[in-house]
Design an enzyme around this catalytic site. Structure first.
Site, short mmCIF file in Angstrom:
data_model
loop_
_atom_site.label_atom_id
_atom_site.label_comp_id
_atom_site.label_asym_id
_atom_site.label_seq_id
_atom_site.Cartn_x
_atom_site.Cartn_y
_atom_site.Cartn_z
N ASN A 9 -49.98 43.06 38.13
CA ASN A 9 -50.60 42.97 36.64
C ASN A 9 -52.03 42.24 36.83
OD1 ASN A 9 -51.30 43.00 34.05
ND2 ASN A 9 -49.50 41.99 33.21
N LYS A 11 -53.98 41.50 34.53
CA LYS A 11 -54.48 41.03 33.16
C LYS A 11 -55.86 40.91 33.12
CE LYS A 11 -50.22 38.23 33.72
NZ LYS A 11 -49.63 36.86 33.25
N HIS A 96 -45.99 43.30 26.50
CA HIS A 96 -46.19 42.15 27.43
C HIS A 96 -46.07 40.81 26.34
CE1 HIS A 96 -47.71 39.17 30.23
NE2 HIS A 96 -47.46 39.82 31.29
N GLU A 98 -47.91 38.27 26.67
CA GLU A 98 -49.15 37.88 26.22
C GLU A 98 -49.79 38.90 25.06
OE1 GLU A 98 -51.03 38.05 30.19
OE2 GLU A 98 -49.68 36.13 30.61
N GLU A 168 -39.09 39.22 31.73
CA GLU A 168 -40.28 38.21 31.88
C GLU A 168 -40.24 37.02 30.94
OE1 GLU A 168 -44.35 39.76 34.15
OE2 GLU A 168 -44.50 39.86 31.80
N GLY A 174 -46.94 32.25 34.49
CA GLY A 174 -48.40 31.53 34.92
C GLY A 174 -47.91 30.18 34.99
N SER A 214 -43.97 34.21 37.66
CA SER A 214 -44.26 32.93 38.88
C SER A 214 -43.67 33.70 40.00
CB SER A 214 -43.98 31.86 38.33
OG SER A 214 -44.78 31.25 37.46
P1 13P Z 1 -47.53 35.48 36.59
O1 13P Z 1 -46.87 35.91 38.01
O2 13P Z 1 -48.64 34.64 36.84
O3 13P Z 1 -46.38 34.28 36.28
O4 13P Z 1 -47.51 36.27 35.79
C1 13P Z 1 -46.52 37.07 35.42
C2 13P Z 1 -46.79 38.26 34.60
O5 13P Z 1 -47.23 37.97 33.33
C3 13P Z 1 -46.72 39.54 35.01
O6 13P Z 1 -47.09 40.41 33.93
#
Ligand code: 13P
Length: 259
Positions: A9, A11, A96, A98, A168, A174, A214
């Site tokens: 992903n 982002k 997601h 976010e 997640e 992150g 992560s």
């Molecule tokens: P990270 O791998 O940067 O923690 O992000 C995970 C994520 O949100 C994937 O959609």
């Protein structure tokens, strides 16, 4: 048999030109996926560039990070399922954390988005996950069940068995603080049980569940060793082609333990 699925992903990262360069470098490093599926979700603006860079026999699946549920019309800034399908997308992330945290995506919206994706022949990946506050309060299972019941409302029992869910935990995204597989596996089981309830049969065992938060080349094997974890949704570690290729090579080489 659930096919393993690793999704990178991106982002809000990479311009269309950067995306082209990334795909070329990734394709030099990874030439065979030996039965696992790997997907990329570039930003909308790079979907066409990635599609072209993948060429006529793409090794990787193309996906989007979001969609809007209406078919067309006066919805400034939004992108429909038909538009994604036309660009060659095969799947789409929905809900997601976010999106939920920064853009107001609510459970009811995730449901409309899941249904819109299915309507357009896109595989939705419904993302669920608890915050640290939820976990500390002992509410992880409740939150996951609520997000699933709402997000999957109205989907017929048979279709539920073809779903992919991403677990997640928000506190692991992150932060460099991945959940342990001991923390993730019980939640994956809750997800399967909830799907059983929703479908009225033991459909949960057919559902593909990815872990996200992560994930790195160093820890991916710890997750894939569990039969419960069918793949990963990778953020930060998918942005560099060498790091992502390394992660994929580890995934290709690790099989679930049957013990
Ligand atoms: P990270 O791998 O940067 O923690 O992000 C995970 C994520 O949100 C994937 O959609």
């Amino acid at each position: 048999m659930r096919t393993r699925f690793i999704v990178g992903n991106w982002k809000m990262n990479k311009t269309a030109s950067e995306a082209t360069a990334f795909v070329r470098r990734l394709a030099q490093q990874v030439t065979d996926l030996a039965g696992i599926q790997v997907g990329l979700t570039p930003p909308f603006t790079a979907l066409q560039a990635v599609r072209e860079a993948l060429g006529p026999a793409p090794l990787f699946l193309l996906g989007a990070q979001n969609l809007y549920w209406e078919e067309k019309g006066a919805f400034t800034g939004e992108v429909s399922g038909a538009m994604l399908k036309d660009l060659g997308c095969q799947f789409v992330l929905v809900g997601h954390s976010e999106r939920r945290q920064y853009f107001g995506d609510q459970d009811a919206w995730t449901n409309k988005k899941v249904l819109a994706a299915i309507r357009h022949g896109l595989e939705p990946i419904l993302c669920v996950g608890e915050t640290l506050q939820d976990r500390d309060a002992g509410n992880t299972d409740l939150v996951i069940q609520r997000q699933l019941r709402a997000g999957l409302a109205g989907i017929e029992a048979r279709a539920l068995g073809t779903m992919t869910i991403a677990y997640e935990p928000v506190w692991a995204i992150g932060t460099g603080r991945a959940a342990s597989s001991e923390q993730a596996v019980p939640v994956h089981r809750v997800i399967r049980r909830t799907i059983d309830e929703l479908s009225g049969s033991n459909t949960g065992r057919h559902v593909r569940i990815l872990y996200g938060g992560s994930v790195t080349p160093q820890n991916i094997a710890d997750f894939l060793i569990s039969e419960e974890i069918d793949g990963a949704l990778v953020g930060g570690a998918c942005l560099d082609p060498v790091s992502f290729a390394t992660l994929l090579k580890v995934a290709l080489g690790s099989s679930p333990s049957t013990t």
